[in-house]
Design a protein around this motif. Structure first.
Motif, PDB file in Angstrom:
ATOM      1  N   ILE A 106      -9.982  29.719 -19.023  1.00 18.75           N
ATOM      2  CA  ILE A 106      -9.367  28.084 -18.725  1.00 18.75           C
ATOM      3  C   ILE A 106      -8.524  27.968 -17.593  1.00 18.75           C
ATOM      4  O   ILE A 106      -8.109  29.135 -17.166  1.00 18.75           O
ATOM      5  CB  ILE A 106      -8.317  27.575 -19.015  1.00 18.75           C
ATOM      6  N   ASP A 107      -8.733  27.157 -16.431  1.00 21.80           N
ATOM      7  CA  ASP A 107      -8.249  26.879 -15.100  1.00 21.80           C
ATOM      8  C   ASP A 107      -7.230  25.611 -14.751  1.00 21.80           C
ATOM      9  O   ASP A 107      -8.244  24.480 -15.365  1.00 21.80           O
ATOM     10  CB  ASP A 107      -9.086  27.226 -13.706  1.00 21.80           C
ATOM     11  N   LEU A 108      -6.463  25.352 -14.913  1.00 17.63           N
ATOM     12  CA  LEU A 108      -5.011  24.080 -15.108  1.00 17.63           C
ATOM     13  C   LEU A 108      -5.251  23.897 -13.265  1.00 17.63           C
ATOM     14  O   LEU A 108      -5.210  24.269 -13.006  1.00 17.63           O
ATOM     15  CB  LEU A 108      -3.906  24.201 -15.526  1.00 17.63           C
ATOM     16  N   PHE A 109      -5.404  21.961 -13.434  1.00 16.41           N
ATOM     17  CA  PHE A 109      -5.194  21.383 -12.373  1.00 16.41           C
ATOM     18  C   PHE A 109      -3.871  21.865 -11.966  1.00 16.41           C
ATOM     19  O   PHE A 109      -3.205  22.295 -12.744  1.00 16.41           O
ATOM     20  CB  PHE A 109      -5.135  19.529 -12.893  1.00 16.41           C
ATOM     21  N   LYS A 110      -3.829  22.133 -10.619  1.00 11.19           N
ATOM     22  CA  LYS A 110      -5.069  22.630  -9.210  1.00 11.19           C
ATOM     23  C   LYS A 110      -5.948  23.511  -9.348  1.00 11.19           C
ATOM     24  O   LYS A 110      -6.111  24.104 -10.032  1.00 11.19           O
ATOM     25  CB  LYS A 110      -4.359  22.207  -8.059  1.00 11.19           C
ATOM     26  N   GLN A 111      -7.244  23.193  -8.645  1.00  9.94           N
ATOM     27  CA  GLN A 111      -8.491  23.534  -9.232  1.00  9.94           C
ATOM     28  C   GLN A 111      -8.162  25.101  -8.491  1.00  9.94           C
ATOM     29  O   GLN A 111      -7.903  25.145  -7.544  1.00  9.94           O
ATOM     30  CB  GLN A 111      -9.831  23.152  -8.649  1.00  9.94           C
ATOM     31  N   THR A 112      -8.839  26.899  -9.268  1.00 11.08           N
ATOM     32  CA  THR A 112      -8.792  27.416  -8.542  1.00 11.08           C
ATOM     33  C   THR A 112     -10.166  28.341  -8.876  1.00 11.08           C
ATOM     34  O   THR A 112     -10.080  28.904  -7.560  1.00 11.08           O
ATOM     35  CB  THR A 112      -7.433  28.203  -9.335  1.00 11.08           C
ATOM     36  N   ASP A 113     -10.584  28.515  -9.770  1.00 13.24           N
ATOM     37  CA  ASP A 113     -12.035  28.868  -9.760  1.00 13.24           C
ATOM     38  C   ASP A 113     -12.837  27.741  -9.776  1.00 13.24           C
ATOM     39  O   ASP A 113     -12.743  26.561 -10.055  1.00 13.24           O
ATOM     40  CB  ASP A 113     -12.046  28.927 -11.518  1.00 13.24           C
ATOM     41  N   PRO A 114     -14.287  28.374  -8.891  1.00  9.00           N
ATOM     42  CA  PRO A 114     -15.316  27.508  -8.435  1.00  9.00           C
ATOM     43  C   PRO A 114     -15.638  26.580  -9.908  1.00  9.00           C
ATOM     44  O   PRO A 114     -15.771  27.352 -10.659  1.00  9.00           O
ATOM     45  CB  PRO A 114     -16.226  28.461  -7.749  1.00  9.00           C
ATOM     46  N   LEU A 115     -16.228  25.159  -8.771  1.00 12.75           N
ATOM     47  CA  LEU A 115     -16.668  24.846 -10.382  1.00 12.75           C
ATOM     48  C   LEU A 115     -18.273  24.027  -9.543  1.00 12.75           C
ATOM     49  O   LEU A 115     -18.391  23.850  -8.676  1.00 12.75           O
ATOM     50  CB  LEU A 115     -16.333  23.545 -10.875  1.00 12.75           C
ATOM     51  N   LEU A 165     -19.106  18.163 -11.352  1.00 14.84           N
ATOM     52  CA  LEU A 165     -18.216  18.111 -11.571  1.00 14.84           C
ATOM     53  C   LEU A 165     -16.989  18.041 -11.338  1.00 14.84           C
ATOM     54  O   LEU A 165     -16.932  19.022  -9.869  1.00 14.84           O
ATOM     55  CB  LEU A 165     -17.673  19.535 -12.788  1.00 14.84           C
ATOM     56  N   VAL A 166     -15.505  18.222 -11.189  1.00 12.54           N
ATOM     57  CA  VAL A 166     -14.089  17.289 -10.853  1.00 12.54           C
ATOM     58  C   VAL A 166     -13.767  17.392 -11.360  1.00 12.54           C
ATOM     59  O   VAL A 166     -13.131  16.699 -12.661  1.00 12.54           O
ATOM     60  CB  VAL A 166     -14.692  16.294 -10.247  1.00 12.54           C
ATOM     61  N   LEU A 167     -12.512  18.607 -10.891  1.00 12.54           N
ATOM     62  CA  LEU A 167     -11.414  19.006 -12.025  1.00 12.54           C
ATOM     63  C   LEU A 167     -10.204  17.543 -11.205  1.00 12.54           C
ATOM     64  O   LEU A 167      -9.737  17.485 -10.029  1.00 12.54           O
ATOM     65  CB  LEU A 167     -10.943  20.762 -11.545  1.00 12.54           C
ATOM     66  N   GLY A 168     -10.179  17.364 -12.231  1.00  9.32           N
ATOM     67  CA  GLY A 168      -8.670  15.828 -11.546  1.00  9.32           C
ATOM     68  C   GLY A 168      -7.320  16.225 -12.254  1.00  9.32           C
ATOM     69  O   GLY A 168      -7.488  16.798 -12.726  1.00  9.32           O
ATOM     70  N   PRO A 169      -6.800  15.536 -11.425  1.00  7.90           N
ATOM     71  CA  PRO A 169      -5.331  15.379 -12.717  1.00  7.90           C
ATOM     72  C   PRO A 169      -5.150  15.457 -13.659  1.00  7.90           C
ATOM     73  O   PRO A 169      -6.063  14.568 -14.101  1.00  7.90           O
ATOM     74  CB  PRO A 169      -4.443  14.333 -11.140  1.00  7.90           C
ATOM     75  N   GLY A 170      -4.395  16.394 -14.643  1.00 11.31           N
ATOM     76  CA  GLY A 170      -3.939  16.416 -15.972  1.00 11.31           C
ATOM     77  C   GLY A 170      -5.743  16.806 -16.824  1.00 11.31           C
ATOM     78  O   GLY A 170      -5.283  16.911 -17.679  1.00 11.31           O
ATOM     79  N   GLN A 171      -6.386  17.700 -16.303  1.00  8.04           N
ATOM     80  CA  GLN A 171      -7.704  18.569 -16.650  1.00  8.04           C
ATOM     81  C   GLN A 171      -7.527  19.126 -16.933  1.00  8.04           C
ATOM     82  O   GLN A 171      -6.690  20.266 -15.900  1.00  8.04           O
ATOM     83  CB  GLN A 171      -8.903  17.648 -16.394  1.00  8.04           C
ATOM     84  N   VAL A 180      10.907  20.407 -29.322  1.00 10.07           N
ATOM     85  CA  VAL A 180      10.217  19.646 -30.036  1.00 10.07           C
ATOM     86  C   VAL A 180       9.854  18.380 -29.215  1.00 10.07           C
ATOM     87  O   VAL A 180      10.510  17.850 -28.721  1.00 10.07           O
ATOM     88  CB  VAL A 180      11.283  18.595 -30.701  1.00 10.07           C
ATOM     89  N   PRO A 181       8.953  18.367 -28.855  1.00  7.91           N
ATOM     90  CA  PRO A 181       7.878  17.838 -27.759  1.00  7.91           C
ATOM     91  C   PRO A 181       8.097  15.922 -27.618  1.00  7.91           C
ATOM     92  O   PRO A 181       8.034  15.886 -29.169  1.00  7.91           O
ATOM     93  CB  PRO A 181       6.484  17.861 -27.513  1.00  7.91           C
ATOM     94  N   THR A 182       9.075  15.161 -27.138  1.00  9.69           N
ATOM     95  CA  THR A 182       8.297  13.976 -27.032  1.00  9.69           C
ATOM     96  C   THR A 182       7.501  13.263 -25.984  1.00  9.69           C
ATOM     97  O   THR A 182       7.488  12.641 -25.960  1.00  9.69           O
ATOM     98  CB  THR A 182       9.619  13.298 -26.638  1.00  9.69           C
ATOM     99  N   VAL A 183       7.234  14.214 -24.448  1.00 11.18           N
ATOM    100  CA  VAL A 183       6.060  13.819 -23.302  1.00 11.18           C
ATOM    101  C   VAL A 183       5.072  15.021 -23.656  1.00 11.18           C
ATOM    102  O   VAL A 183       6.047  16.571 -23.290  1.00 11.18           O
ATOM    103  CB  VAL A 183       7.040  13.864 -22.233  1.00 11.18           C
ATOM    104  N   GLY A 184       4.296  15.129 -23.593  1.00  9.77           N
ATOM    105  CA  GLY A 184       3.250  15.883 -23.102  1.00  9.77           C
ATOM    106  C   GLY A 184       2.372  15.673 -23.969  1.00  9.77           C
ATOM    107  O   GLY A 184       2.441  15.448 -25.228  1.00  9.77           O
ATOM    108  N   PRO A 185       1.800  16.966 -24.391  1.00  6.35           N
ATOM    109  CA  PRO A 185       1.411  17.960 -22.581  1.00  6.35           C
ATOM    110  C   PRO A 185       0.661  17.279 -21.522  1.00  6.35           C
ATOM    111  O   PRO A 185       0.369  16.526 -22.063  1.00  6.35           O
ATOM    112  CB  PRO A 185       0.152  18.948 -23.720  1.00  6.35           C
ATOM    113  N   LEU A 186       1.142  17.699 -20.843  1.00  4.69           N
ATOM    114  CA  LEU A 186       0.961  17.481 -19.292  1.00  4.69           C
ATOM    115  C   LEU A 186       0.509  18.515 -18.496  1.00  4.69           C
ATOM    116  O   LEU A 186       0.629  19.650 -18.867  1.00  4.69           O
ATOM    117  CB  LEU A 186       2.430  17.021 -18.878  1.00  4.69           C
ATOM    118  N   ILE A 187      -0.871  18.462 -17.780  1.00  6.24           N
ATOM    119  CA  ILE A 187      -1.118  19.141 -16.910  1.00  6.24           C
ATOM    120  C   ILE A 187      -1.055  19.489 -15.618  1.00  6.24           C
ATOM    121  O   ILE A 187      -0.615  18.354 -14.936  1.00  6.24           O
ATOM    122  CB  ILE A 187      -2.879  19.675 -17.147  1.00  6.24           C
ATOM    123  N   GLU A 188       0.057  19.985 -14.403  1.00  2.00           N
ATOM    124  CA  GLU A 188       0.555  20.130 -13.324  1.00  2.00           C
ATOM    125  C   GLU A 188       0.869  21.240 -12.795  1.00  2.00           C
ATOM    126  O   GLU A 188       1.277  22.452 -13.592  1.00  2.00           O
ATOM    127  CB  GLU A 188       1.973  19.841 -13.738  1.00  2.00           C
TER     128      GLU A 188
END
Length: 233
Positions: free
Chosen positions: A74-83, A87-93, A215-223
């Motif tokens: 798995i590669d979290l945004f921002k993109q590190t691994d080539p695609l 495919l385009v890795l966008g914010p939050g993906q 105890v989560p109230t916001v998220g999960p977020l990918i940043e």
């Protein structure tokens, strides 16, 4: 602004640690990555998941098959691994890649002559000799590298704990010809990977604020190559 923003607690996990968690999960529960019908997987074990063959008239027991998936990377945004360019890795993906092996038990079916012919070699020349009714089988497999993009979902684990699941948005296989065959395989693997990755649920107890449970109230977020959560204790 503080990391917690309007919440009391902030916690995060980097993609390196996330991949360590996924690897540990899949190593401990390999049955989530291997599925097959009876000629491949007679019963479900810790290593494999048994499923029915594909029914088809005239094929005893149906079409036997197996799919074996590699551990996702798995590669979290921002993109590190080539695609692939599709495919385009966008914010939050997140993006991912894994190997997939698909197999079928390719059998040559012997035709059963009905009704029996009295003067046939089986019944006439040697009536005590049993007819060979077993089909001739040949294992046929191929391997693919699969790329995907998706997002995270806040779900519940089987024990009722808060957890993270991976939702697949798009799948890409590179350079399969003809194009219609590529689209067919992508659709097949898209459905399979949606189901498989949704079952890899990582409990949020892995995200802690020191000694305290979030105890989560916001998220999960990918940043910023991390999964971030905000909440209370």
């Amino acid at each position: 602004m503080s990391l917690t923003e309007a919440e009391a607690v902030f916690a995060s996990v980097h993609e390196t640690a996330l991949n360590d968690l996924i690897t540990a999960f899949c190593t401990d529960r390999p049955r989530y990555l291997v599925y097959g019908s009876p000629s491949f997987v007679p019963v479900t074990t810790v290593a494999e998941t048994a499923m029915p063959g594909i029914p088809f008239p005239g094929i005893p027991g149906g079409i036997n098959w197996r799919i074996r998936l590699g551990v996702p990377r798995i590669d979290l945004f921002k993109q590190t691994d080539p695609l692939p360019p599709e495919l385009v890795l966008g914010p939050g993906q997140f993006s991912g890649r894994l190997d997939a092996e698909l197999c079928i038990d390719c059998r040559k079916i012997r035709i059963d002559p009905k009704p029996p012919r009295p003067n046939s070699p089986t019944h006439g020349d040697n009536p005590d000799k049993p007819r060979d009714t077993h089909p001739i089988a040949e294992l046929t497999c191929f391997k693919l590298q699969v790329f995907l993009v998706g997002h995270l979902e806040h779900v519940m684990a089987s024990n009722g704990e808060d957890a993270i699941a991976f939702a697949v948005d798009q799948v890409e296989i590179v350079d399969i010809k003809p194009t219609d065959l590529e689209s067919f395989l992508e659709c097949l693997l898209f459905m399979i990977l949606q189901a498989v990755l949704a079952e890899i649920r990582l409990p949020l107890r892995a995200l802690r604020a020191g000694a305290f449970q979030l105890v989560p109230t916001v998220g999960p977020l990918i940043e910023d190559d991390q999964i971030k959560m905000r909440g209370t204790l």
